[in-house]
Design an enzyme around this catalytic site. Structure first.
Site, mmCIF file in Angstrom:
data_model
loop_
_atom_site.group_PDB
_atom_site.id
_atom_site.type_symbol
_atom_site.label_atom_id
_atom_site.label_comp_id
_atom_site.label_asym_id
_atom_site.label_seq_id
_atom_site.Cartn_x
_atom_site.Cartn_y
_atom_site.Cartn_z
ATOM 1 N N THR A 62 -1.555 3.896 3.662
ATOM 2 C CA THR A 62 -2.405 4.612 2.704
ATOM 3 C C THR A 62 -2.676 6.053 3.128
ATOM 4 O O THR A 62 -2.401 6.981 2.359
ATOM 5 C CB THR A 62 -3.712 3.848 2.459
ATOM 6 N N SER A 67 0.806 -1.223 0.000
ATOM 7 C CA SER A 67 0.000 0.000 0.000
ATOM 8 C C SER A 67 0.836 1.269 0.000
ATOM 9 O O SER A 67 0.376 2.304 -0.482
ATOM 10 C CB SER A 67 -0.935 0.007 1.211
ATOM 11 N N PHE A 97 -10.116 7.328 16.978
ATOM 12 C CA PHE A 97 -11.187 6.568 17.599
ATOM 13 C C PHE A 97 -10.768 5.207 18.140
ATOM 14 O O PHE A 97 -11.613 4.486 18.659
ATOM 15 C CB PHE A 97 -12.336 6.403 16.599
#
Length: 622
Positions: free
Chosen positions: A266, A203, A391
């Protein structure tokens, strides 16, 4: 230049041949021609930097002068065409000076120039697509005010296919006929995903290509192929400029969303320059030899200062929205800094004592830092200027497992909506990157259920963006960084549960393989293999089990449950990426440039052209 001058001469001649009926040639005082209508072709000189002709040129508008006022109004124009001068990006580049001569970058510019020199030479939107002829794409002078890049990490073609079937079946249909939200987009193509040094990519290299227009090596972020992975000293002079940075310089609002750690490969490729994707915080870096390099989490918090330091006199306001997981990389390795919903005894990993969440809040005292669902829901998007959401300690939960989060967390669609509501407050537009990182993780764990349900959640986020933006001014690109060794096999009948065992056409019992046992439609070439974890919704629970590759007797196994992990052929500690091309789906201004099979780095050039990112940024730096 000869081609341009010839076009101007032709246009000038045509402009004088209107059907003026004041004096009919064969009539008396114009009796036979008095009601004739005038056909006009107007030409307009275009300065360099124009939306269609980057190097300048001439625009030709043709139509019928219905009100006979000698000019063409917008509603009288039937056709618009262009004669463009060559565009020499190298002559004007300052911001991209380090990359403009890179072969990958030059190939990308050549692709755009070539596309603009055919009849498929301009942007398209939903409003005018239906009026296009079969042979000519509709043209427009509109440019993209906003750009949204959606990246489904690991979302290969087989993942898209299986996810749309699953969504259709979840909605009560047979499934095969279903289309995910981005499958409705007007333009599509394929991207070649290989890295400079790898046939099957990772990625870091693929996202760097998409964000900078330059392909690079496995495992490095925001730098070109001249880098040596893990060698801090090779970063200097090999840094690349990203689309997000260009948008920031150009005065647009910028945002990053990921369901993975916000420092993961990413999302990091939008803002960081790193010799190793694993340098997410200082504790991940070598004790010696990397003193002059900054860890990825620190680069996110210091994005504004770092960007301004690269260009004399530059003044930007920083990233407006950053949401994802990865709190551990922003907090000291000290339990006193634990968040209220910490699941580890010591949440932070940083060994330098820095609390980057506190540093961010000191930089942006009017901004909002949130870490749970309650904080997220309290954000006032009309007045919030900066939003930083972390989060989870590591990655956010899989979509199917969100209900098990300690303090609750938003979905990728929720985050997309909130981000757009904040970013759209800027009249100059915005750039937003949204990654669904856990599609990839579901596959790595061998769980088609988690990978596919996260793909469906990702499609919901795309639909939210479509509904919240103006198609005439927003370019939306949906793609993947790479695929996985995920297969759709056998000869199941129409409507057979995509997560189920193969049942042939006309049959009711599962088809048996040559070993006398049934098999599933979905499977993996390699990975940890078969697991039956019942109603488990966290694919990562399988990493606590022994590797179990090879054939198993599935006769009495319910393979449609959330906790079922598909069989794999080759035993590996984690299922791997695959090397085939991935889809690109596009809508809005510039979307018509998405066509055919191209290098993955082309995506940057399409976004750059559609929104004039480099041109607008160059004006600021100059």
């Amino acid at each position: 230049m000869k081609k341009l001058m010839l076009s101007v001469a032709i246009a000038s001649a045509l402009a004088l041949t209107g059907c003026d009926g004041d004096d009919g040639k064969d009539g008396i005082n114009g009796t036979n021609g008095s009601n004739g209508q005038t056909s006009l072709i107007n030409s307009t000189d275009l300065a360099a930097g124009h939306s269609v002709c980057l190097g300048g040129g001439v625009q030709f508008d043709s139509g019928i002068d219905d009100n006979a006022d000698g000019a063409l109004t917008d509603d009288e124009i039937d056709d618009t065409s262009y004669a463009c001068l060559p565009y020499d990006v190298a002559a004007e580049a300052e911001i991209t000076a380090l990359t403009v001569n890179n072969p990958w970058f030059k190939d990308g510019m050549a692709y755009i120039e070539g596309a603009l020199n055919t009849e498929y030479d301009a942007a398209v939107s939903a409003s005018n697509y239906s009026t296009a002829s079969a042979n000519t794409a509709p043209t427009t002078t509109r440019k993209a005010k906003n750009v949204i890049l959606f990246v489904g990490d690991g979302m290969g073609i087989s993942t898209v296919t299986a996810a749309r079937i699953l969504e259709g079946q979840m909605n009560g249909g047979l499934g095969e006929e279903n289309v995910l939200s981005f499958g409705e987009f007007q333009f599509a193509g394929l991207a070649k995903t290989y890295n400079v040094d790898a046939q099957t990519p990772d990625s870091a290299g693929t996202m760097t290509a998409m964000m900078s227009g330059v392909k690079t090596d496995v495992g490095v972020i925001g730098v070109d192929e001249d880098i040596e992975r893990g060698e801090c000293s090779t970063v200097d002079g090999n840094e690349l400029v990203t689309a997000l940075e260009l948008a920031e310089i150009a005065g647009k609002s910028t945002g990053i969303i990921s369901t993975a750690r916000i420092t993961h490969a990413t999302p990091a490729a939008t803002y960081a320059k790193s010799a190793d994707r694993n340098w997410e915080d200082i504790s991940d870096m070598p004790e010696t030899g990397a003193e002059d390099c900054e860890d990825i989490a620190s680069q996110l918090v210091n994005f504004e200062a770092n960007l301004e330091a690269r260009y004399d006199g530059l003044d930007v306001d920083g990233i407006e929205v950053a949401m994802g997981g990865g709190r551990r990389h922003f907090l000291p390795k000290d339990a006193t800094y634990n968040s209220p919903d910490a699941v580890s005894s010591t949440e932070g990993d940083r060994t330098d004592g820095r609390d980057l969440t506190a540093e961010w809040q000191a930089m942006y005292p009017t901004g909002s830092y949130v870490y749970d669902q309650t904080g997220f829901e309290s954000v006032n998007t009309a007045s919030t200027t900066k939003l930083f959401g972390l989060f989870n300690e590591s990655h956010m939960q899989y979509e199917a497992d969100r209900h098990n989060d300690v303090a609750g967390e938003p979905s990728v669609a929720d985050m997309t909506r909130t981000a757009i509501e904040i970013l759209d407050n800027n009249d100059d537009g915005f750039f937003l990157m949204v990654e669904s990182g856990r599609i990839d993780h579901g596959h790595h764990a061998g769980s088609a259920y988690n990978a596919l349900t996260d793909t469906i959640a990702f499609a919901d986020a795309v639909q939210a963006a479509v509904e919240m933006t103006n198609a005439d001014e927003t370019l939306i690109i949906v793609t993947a960084d790479h695929s996985h060794v995920f297969t759709i096999a056998g000869y199941p009948k129409r409507g057979n549960p995509i997560l189920g065992k193969v049942v042939a056409v006309g049959e009711t019992a599962p088809t048996e393989a040559s070993d006398g046992t049934p098999y599933t439609t979905l499977g993996y070439t390699n990975g940890r293999g078969f697991m039956d974890l019942g109603d488990e919704t966290n694919a990562d629970a399988g990493y606590g089990m022994d590797i179990n590759a090879g054939r198993m007797d599935l006769t009495d196994v319910d393979t449609t449950t959330s906790g079922y992990h598909q069989e794999s052929l080759v035993p590996t500690s984690s299922e791997t990426h695959a090397g085939e091309d991935v889809g690109i789906y596009a809508s809005g201004p510039g979307a018509s440039l998405v066509t055919g099979t191209n290098e993955q780095s082309i995506i940057f050039h399409i976004m750059d052209y559609a929104a004039d990112l480099t041109a607008d940024a160059e004006q600021i730096v100059e």
